[in-house]
Design a protein around this motif. Sequence first.
Motif, PDB file in Angstrom:
ATOM      1  N   ALA A 204       0.731  -1.329  -0.143  1.00 42.21           N
ATOM      2  CA  ALA A 204       0.143   0.024  -0.057  1.00 42.21           C
ATOM      3  C   ALA A 204       0.814   1.358   0.106  1.00 42.21           C
ATOM      4  N   ALA A 205       0.198   2.364  -0.715  1.00 41.24           N
ATOM      5  CA  ALA A 205       1.233   3.402  -0.886  1.00 41.24           C
ATOM      6  C   ALA A 205       1.306   4.175   0.706  1.00 41.24           C
ATOM      7  N   ALA A 206       2.341   4.555   1.169  1.00 37.58           N
ATOM      8  CA  ALA A 206       2.698   5.456   2.339  1.00 37.58           C
ATOM      9  C   ALA A 206       3.357   6.741   1.962  1.00 37.58           C
ATOM     10  N   GLU A 207       3.342   7.770   2.860  1.00 35.20           N
ATOM     11  CA  GLU A 207       4.080   8.925   2.825  1.00 35.20           C
ATOM     12  C   GLU A 207       5.404   8.930   3.032  1.00 35.20           C
ATOM     13  N   ALA A 208       6.232   9.312   2.167  1.00 40.99           N
ATOM     14  CA  ALA A 208       7.676   9.326   2.517  1.00 40.99           C
ATOM     15  C   ALA A 208       8.195  10.258   3.506  1.00 40.99           C
ATOM     16  N   PRO A 209       8.853   9.694   4.503  1.00 42.67           N
ATOM     17  CA  PRO A 209       9.289  10.421   5.642  1.00 42.67           C
ATOM     18  C   PRO A 209      10.224  11.584   5.001  1.00 42.67           C
ATOM     19  N   PRO A 210       9.831  12.664   5.882  1.00 36.03           N
ATOM     20  CA  PRO A 210      10.671  14.124   5.646  1.00 36.03           C
ATOM     21  C   PRO A 210      12.262  14.066   5.162  1.00 36.03           C
ATOM     22  N   HIS A 211      12.971  13.006   5.665  1.00 31.67           N
ATOM     23  CA  HIS A 211      14.378  12.858   5.180  1.00 31.67           C
ATOM     24  C   HIS A 211      14.637  12.025   4.188  1.00 31.67           C
ATOM     25  N   VAL A 212      13.571  11.558   3.561  1.00 33.29           N
ATOM     26  CA  VAL A 212      13.693  10.887   2.246  1.00 33.29           C
ATOM     27  C   VAL A 212      13.355  11.733   1.050  1.00 33.29           C
ATOM     28  N   SER A 213      14.357  11.733   0.096  1.00 31.31           N
ATOM     29  CA  SER A 213      13.843  12.444  -1.166  1.00 31.31           C
ATOM     30  C   SER A 213      13.452  11.397  -2.021  1.00 31.31           C
ATOM     31  N   TRP A 214      12.227  11.166  -2.147  1.00 27.81           N
ATOM     32  CA  TRP A 214      11.405   9.953  -2.955  1.00 27.81           C
ATOM     33  C   TRP A 214      11.608  10.192  -4.364  1.00 27.81           C
ATOM     34  N   ASP A 215      11.478  11.147  -4.943  1.00 30.61           N
ATOM     35  CA  ASP A 215      11.839  11.550  -6.140  1.00 30.61           C
ATOM     36  C   ASP A 215      13.065  11.250  -6.818  1.00 30.61           C
ATOM     37  N   LEU A 216      14.087  11.507  -5.981  1.00 29.23           N
ATOM     38  CA  LEU A 216      15.749  11.253  -6.439  1.00 29.23           C
ATOM     39  C   LEU A 216      15.811   9.696  -6.042  1.00 29.23           C
ATOM     40  N   PHE A 217      14.976   9.205  -5.063  1.00 28.62           N
ATOM     41  CA  PHE A 217      15.216   7.479  -4.945  1.00 28.62           C
ATOM     42  C   PHE A 217      14.711   6.783  -6.323  1.00 28.62           C
ATOM     43  N   LEU A 218      13.615   7.426  -6.807  1.00 28.00           N
ATOM     44  CA  LEU A 218      13.048   6.764  -8.157  1.00 28.00           C
ATOM     45  C   LEU A 218      13.801   7.045  -9.233  1.00 28.00           C
ATOM     46  N   GLY A 219      14.520   8.041  -9.305  1.00 25.12           N
ATOM     47  CA  GLY A 219      15.429   8.278 -10.292  1.00 25.12           C
ATOM     48  C   GLY A 219      14.863   8.233 -11.671  1.00 25.12           C
ATOM     49  N   PRO A 220      15.671   7.128 -12.624  1.00 17.91           N
ATOM     50  CA  PRO A 220      15.075   6.882 -13.674  1.00 17.91           C
ATOM     51  C   PRO A 220      13.997   5.981 -14.007  1.00 17.91           C
ATOM     52  N   ALA A 221      13.560   5.257 -12.501  1.00 13.05           N
ATOM     53  CA  ALA A 221      12.427   4.082 -12.613  1.00 13.05           C
ATOM     54  C   ALA A 221      11.219   4.904 -12.699  1.00 13.05           C
ATOM     55  N   PRO A 222      10.034   4.173 -13.142  1.00 11.72           N
ATOM     56  CA  PRO A 222       8.621   4.492 -13.318  1.00 11.72           C
ATOM     57  C   PRO A 222       8.238   5.092 -11.740  1.00 11.72           C
ATOM     58  N   SER A 223       7.241   6.185 -11.695  1.00 14.46           N
ATOM     59  CA  SER A 223       6.702   6.427 -10.582  1.00 14.46           C
ATOM     60  C   SER A 223       5.875   5.652  -9.963  1.00 14.46           C
ATOM     61  N   ARG A 224       6.048   5.572  -8.594  1.00 13.75           N
ATOM     62  CA  ARG A 224       5.162   4.761  -7.544  1.00 13.75           C
ATOM     63  C   ARG A 224       5.211   5.370  -6.290  1.00 13.75           C
ATOM     64  N   PRO A 225       4.153   5.225  -5.461  1.00  8.44           N
ATOM     65  CA  PRO A 225       4.333   5.979  -3.883  1.00  8.44           C
ATOM     66  C   PRO A 225       5.667   5.279  -3.095  1.00  8.44           C
ATOM     67  N   PHE A 226       5.923   5.873  -2.184  1.00  9.85           N
ATOM     68  CA  PHE A 226       6.950   5.365  -1.179  1.00  9.85           C
ATOM     69  C   PHE A 226       6.120   4.058  -0.312  1.00  9.85           C
ATOM     70  N   SER A 227       7.275   3.234   0.087  1.00  7.62           N
ATOM     71  CA  SER A 227       6.867   2.284   0.856  1.00  7.62           C
ATOM     72  C   SER A 227       8.080   1.723   1.562  1.00  7.62           C
ATOM     73  N   PRO A 228       7.923   1.707   2.864  1.00  6.44           N
ATOM     74  CA  PRO A 228       9.306   1.001   3.685  1.00  6.44           C
ATOM     75  C   PRO A 228       9.692  -0.382   3.126  1.00  6.44           C
ATOM     76  N   LEU A 229       8.909  -1.064   2.224  1.00  2.91           N
ATOM     77  CA  LEU A 229       9.356  -2.160   1.580  1.00  2.91           C
ATOM     78  C   LEU A 229      10.102  -2.004   0.518  1.00  2.91           C
ATOM     79  N   TYR A 230      10.443  -0.647   0.287  1.00  2.00           N
ATOM     80  CA  TYR A 230      11.534  -0.262  -1.041  1.00  2.00           C
ATOM     81  C   TYR A 230      12.592   0.325  -0.295  1.00  2.00           C
ATOM     82  N   HIS A 231      12.544   1.383   0.584  1.00  2.00           N
ATOM     83  CA  HIS A 231      13.555   1.777   1.305  1.00  2.00           C
ATOM     84  C   HIS A 231      13.723   1.902   2.755  1.00  2.00           C
TER      85      HIS A 231
END
Length: 443
Positions: A204-231
């Motif tokens: 399920a989608a979650a809100e990225a914590p403020p210390h994580v730049s989620w758009d920079l984590f995604l980089g060249p990957a397709p967009s998807r919401p943050f989850s602690p199962l990724y980072h």
Amino acid sequence: MSHSLSRRRFLQSSALAGAGFWVTGSLGAQQPGLANSRPQFACIGVGGKGSSDSADAARFGDVVAICDIDANTLNSSGDEKHTGAERFADFREMLDKLGDKIDGVTVSTPDHTHAVAAAAAMRLGKHVYCQKPLTHSIWEARRLTEIAAEAGVATQMGNQGAALEAARRSQAVIQSGVLGKVREVHAWTDRCGGWWPQGVDRPAAAEAPPHVSWDLFLGPAPSRPFSPLYHPFKWRGWWDFGTGALGDMACHVLNMPFHALELRDPVAVQATTSGHNRDSYPNWSVIDFEFPSNDSRDALKLTWYDGGKRPDPALVGSEGELPGNGVIVVAENATLYSPDAYGSNFEIIGDLETPEVEFERSPGHFDEWVRAIGGGAAGASNFADTGGPLTETVLLGNLAVWAAHEADTPGQRVEWDAQSMTPTNAPELAAIVRPELQHGYEL
């Protein structure tokens, strides 16, 4: 003409073997191609393996910049280890600002950002040390080798077991011919297991914590919401970010047989898996790679096992379970068995004495890269000779895994033209060979 580059042999003359050692530590006097007497390093990704890679950089030079999409990781590294380094969340901003002050760059990020970060650095003429697997896709691996050649920079892929003396001895034993003709190779790992989840549904989608730049984590990957199962760590099990158990461990486990037997350019690959949804990698895979004959050996088959699958222990004369990682090289005269992830700690099973062999010793894996920066010999895992071709071989297995998405059912046998990087009988896999880069990133 085949794209394969000339073979890199570790079996050398005794004079070279003795000269293969190099003193670890500072470069001391100013070296060719450096602006200062000590290399100036920037480190992209400073958590996980990036922590040790940036520490290695600090052993040989000055870490002048660190970059991480996680501010907590970035600030911890800056406060505790690299107090004088400038801090960045975006490697592009770092390279734009400090490009003229940097000699070398380490890349220790999730797999899907290896290529874009390494390419950006090399295009500025920076030497690059990039973690394994070299890239997220086959096409990216080929492209990085081309960019490295164009830029004329020193490179090294971070499969550190390649520097171990016992691993180099085992490949020299195979190359000596004492085992006879090699018939088959078996290699395996215990990943994913308890290391990270695979074969699971998208969380399920979650809100990225403020210390994580989620758009920079995604980089060249397709967009998807943050989850602690990724980072911060479990990204390896997802097709968009990682390369699964195969990509994580095969650049370690297969390094020894890759060099010993020149395991480049398979002609076909086929997998059986636990089943998967083409979003998360399967819980386990068994993958057969078919290699044609070459000047030094006959055609052979390599079988890869992960997720708890293992070869028949009878291959090494055992009735018990094999260890978590290992390699078995079955030949006509005897079998070489290495029960670890690096091809070291090996034994010969059969009526043969282990021969005395000559091989090039290493001063250390990171040390080899710094030596090359200073104008010395290329590192053994440089992109052209090992990093790119080994990664291409490894990631070809994921084409077969993608095709084997039904549980316990062999997938399509994918026929492969290595020169053109084309799955000749499976054009639908072209998007796995070369995924489209997103969000303006490019190679």
